[in-house]
Enzyme design. Structure first.
Site, PDB file in Angstrom:
ATOM      1  N   GLU A 157       0.823  -1.230   0.000  1.00 19.54           N
ATOM      2  CA  GLU A 157       0.000   0.000   0.000  1.00 19.54           C
ATOM      3  C   GLU A 157       0.850   1.269   0.000  1.00 19.54           C
ATOM      4  O   GLU A 157       0.651   2.165   0.831  1.00 19.54           O
ATOM      5  CB  GLU A 157      -0.961  -0.009   1.195  1.00 19.54           C
ATOM      6  CG  GLU A 157      -2.009  -1.070   1.088  1.00 19.54           C
ATOM      7  CD  GLU A 157      -3.117  -1.002   2.146  1.00 19.54           C
ATOM      8  OE1 GLU A 157      -3.013  -0.212   3.090  1.00 19.54           O
ATOM      9  OE2 GLU A 157      -4.087  -1.766   2.005  1.00 19.54           O
ATOM     10  N   GLU A 207      -5.648  -8.180  -0.449  1.00 17.89           N
ATOM     11  CA  GLU A 207      -6.332  -7.849   0.815  1.00 17.89           C
ATOM     12  C   GLU A 207      -7.785  -7.564   0.471  1.00 17.89           C
ATOM     13  O   GLU A 207      -8.074  -6.628  -0.280  1.00 17.89           O
ATOM     14  CB  GLU A 207      -5.721  -6.630   1.505  1.00 17.89           C
ATOM     15  CG  GLU A 207      -4.387  -6.913   2.174  1.00 17.89           C
ATOM     16  CD  GLU A 207      -3.897  -5.753   3.040  1.00 17.89           C
ATOM     17  OE1 GLU A 207      -4.734  -5.090   3.690  1.00 17.89           O
ATOM     18  OE2 GLU A 207      -2.680  -5.520   3.050  1.00 17.89           O
TER      19      GLU A 207
HETATM   20  O1  AHR Z   1      -5.318  -5.815   6.937  1.00 13.98           O
HETATM   21  C1  AHR Z   1      -5.194  -4.696   7.769  1.00 13.98           C
HETATM   22  C2  AHR Z   1      -4.419  -3.564   7.125  1.00 13.98           C
HETATM   23  O2  AHR Z   1      -5.165  -3.044   6.076  1.00 13.98           O
HETATM   24  C3  AHR Z   1      -3.094  -3.927   6.488  1.00 13.98           C
HETATM   25  O3  AHR Z   1      -2.046  -3.911   7.385  1.00 13.98           O
HETATM   26  C4  AHR Z   1      -2.933  -2.852   5.455  1.00 13.98           C
HETATM   27  O4  AHR Z   1      -2.180  -3.274   4.351  1.00 13.98           O
HETATM   28  C5  AHR Z   1      -4.334  -2.441   5.108  1.00 13.98           C
HETATM   29  O5  AHR Z   1      -4.500  -1.072   5.136  1.00 13.98           O
END
Ligand code: AHR
Length: 503
Positions: free
Chosen positions: A173, A292
């Protein structure tokens, strides 16, 4: 009752069901690692400290790959802290989650857990506070057989053979202002390209994931992918996508339609990647790693990290309790991922244990399944062969966030080896049953082998350690085959799987 028709035809193949669609994520965050997968005092823990009950639940969940060690955590992580004698490892501040990282688990322990659990590791390198050299050192530690400083260090630490980790994330990210070492698209594109080129000099067969947008609402969404890929296209295999959904302002109708955003996200990133490919005259094709995704109630108190002088080890963080509606959305997000199997080549539900997770644990005690466990486990177990593109004729419902959306969403898979066809469907209506009519043209003689529906008159029901079974997928006795069609009643706010095979 709302009528909806779905036509399933064996000729309309999107692509293969990819096992990597059913990936998960273990981050050093809250209690995901410590008291989640690792809990040396637990009765089921072996000599390595890993909980046997969680290993079993991970297998039952049907997880294929596991991304590690973050997440936001990785952008401040020194991987060397986590190898060698445990007693000599430093404790460090984890700035991402305002916690203390004890470094009891590192790369070697994670790899032992991954082997024992039977999952493929997906390793992330720190491109926040660190750079190309540290990424190369970690790759050398993991994948070089012997004869160099870091490979010999791994052998001295007990792993004679290289780990041969194939999938690597080039940071995490990096577009997010919350990220340690966040960068502009141009800065990151250059860095990721340099890291990728150098990593491939060690191991040309790596599969590399470059960071896409943190969500489709980012101001730079689209432009970020375009700039980063313009730099990195030839050097990477996948661009990442991250998305979390939650019911805001009690707007259940929009929440149930969250997969509309995931569809849009995937289509937009695929189109952007293809535009860069055309402009750059590239021969390779970059796919999407949706590494994610989940439901996450980010505004709840449990998502707030500690502050001030409080830097706890493994605090309770992001421990969302999921209800039936959340599970229906998770099932629908899996439908979206499957329907895009031509472009989504990997995905990771975030996360595996305790932290926005399908599996929950008590330190030293019980483990249990959240509602979202069920659609993931059933889809992972039964989606096989090819994904089929469906013709769906559904009534629509009005939502505040997405406008009109089809009430019914569905995808199907066809396993030519077994002849089985599986239909996964959600009824996104908050009030009405859907009568689903499936036209099985091209699949003569199929009958219903099993039909399971997850729903509850109270869609806010959530599992607990005391009761994680009262609401689970149950037989849908309305599902019947006749004259080459399947008919089934789907209650409002529900997720359903119908398995069809020869009589
Ligand atoms: O999954 C929780 C968080 O969400 C992770 O650490 C991050 O990559 C995202 O913003």
């Amino acid at each position: 009752m709302l009528p909806a028709t779905v036509t399933v035809d064996p000729a309309f193949v999107v692509g293969p069901v990819r096992r990597r669609t059913f990936g998960s994520f273990v981050e050093h965050l809250g209690r995901c690692v410590y008291t989640g997968i690792h809990d040396p005092g637990h009765p089921t823990a072996g000599g390595d400290g890993f909980r046997g009950d969680v290993v079993e639940l991970t297998r039952e969940l049907g997880v294929s790959t596991v991304r590690y060690p973050g997440g936001n955590f990785v952008s401040g992580y020194r991987w060397e802290d986590g190898v060698g004698p445990v007693a000599e490892r430093p404790r460090r501040l984890d700035l991402a989650w305002h916690s203390t990282e004890p470094n009891l688990v590192g790369v070697d322990e994670f790899m032992r857990w991954a082997r024992r659990t039977g999952v493929e590791p997906m390793m992330a390198v720190n491109l926040g506070t660190r750079g190309v050299q540290e990424a190369l050192d970690l790759l050398e530690y993991c994948n070089v057989s012997a004869g160099t400083q870091w490979s010999e260090r791994r052998r001295a630490n007990g792993a004679q053979d290289p780990y041969r980790i194939k999938m690597w994330c080039l940071g995490n990210e990096m577009d997010g202002p919350w990220q340690i070492g966040a960068k502009t698209a141009h800065e990151y594109g250059r860095l990721a390209t340099e890291a990728a080129r150098a990593m491939r000099m060690i191991d040309p067969d790596l599969e590399l994931v470059v960071c896409g947008s943190s969500n489709s609402g980012m101001a730079t969404f689209g432009a970020w992918e375009h700039t980063v890929l313009t730099e990195a296209y030839e050097h990477v295999d996948h661009v990442s996508a991250h998305a979390y959904y939650y019911e805001s302002d009690g707007d259940l109708a929009s929440f149930l339609a969250s997969a509309v955003d995931m569809d849009h996200f995937i289509d937009s990133v695929a189109a952007t990647a293809d535009a860069v490919r055309a402009a750059g005259k590239h021969r390779n094709r970059v796919h999407i790693s949706f590494d994610e995704w989940n439901v996450w109630y980010q505004k709840r108190a449990e998502s707030r990290p500690p502050s001030g002088d409080d830097w706890p080890v493994a605090p309770v963080l992001l421990e969302d309790r999921y209800n039936v509606a959340d599970a229906v959305v998770v099932g629908n997000l899996l439908i979206s991922l499957l329907r895009h199997t031509d472009r989504v080549h990997a995905a990771s539900q975030a996360q595996l244990v305790n932290v926005i997770a399908p599996i929950m644990t008590e330190p030293g005690g019980r483990s249990w399944k959240q509602t979202i466990f069920h659609p993931f486990a059933l889809t992972s177990r039964h989606a096989a062969g090819d994904v089929l593109r469906l013709a769906i004729d559904s009534p629509v419902t009005e939502t505040a966030r997405f406008g009109e959306v089809p009430v019914l969403d569905a995808v199907a898979t066809h396993d030519a080896a077994t002849g089985e066809v599986v239909v996964f469907a959600t009824n996104r209506s908050t009030t009405d049953d859907v009568v689903l009519d499936v036209d099985l043209r091209g699949f003569p003689g199929l009958v219903v082998r099993e039909a399971l529906t997850l729903s509850n008159p109270d869609h806010t029901w959530a599992a607990t350690a005391e009761d994680d079974t009262t609401v689970a997928p149950r037989l849908n006795t309305t599902a019947r085959t006749a004259d080459g069609r399947v008919r089934a009643e789907l209650p409002p706010v529900s997720w359903t799987m119908i398995r069809l095979g020869s009589a």
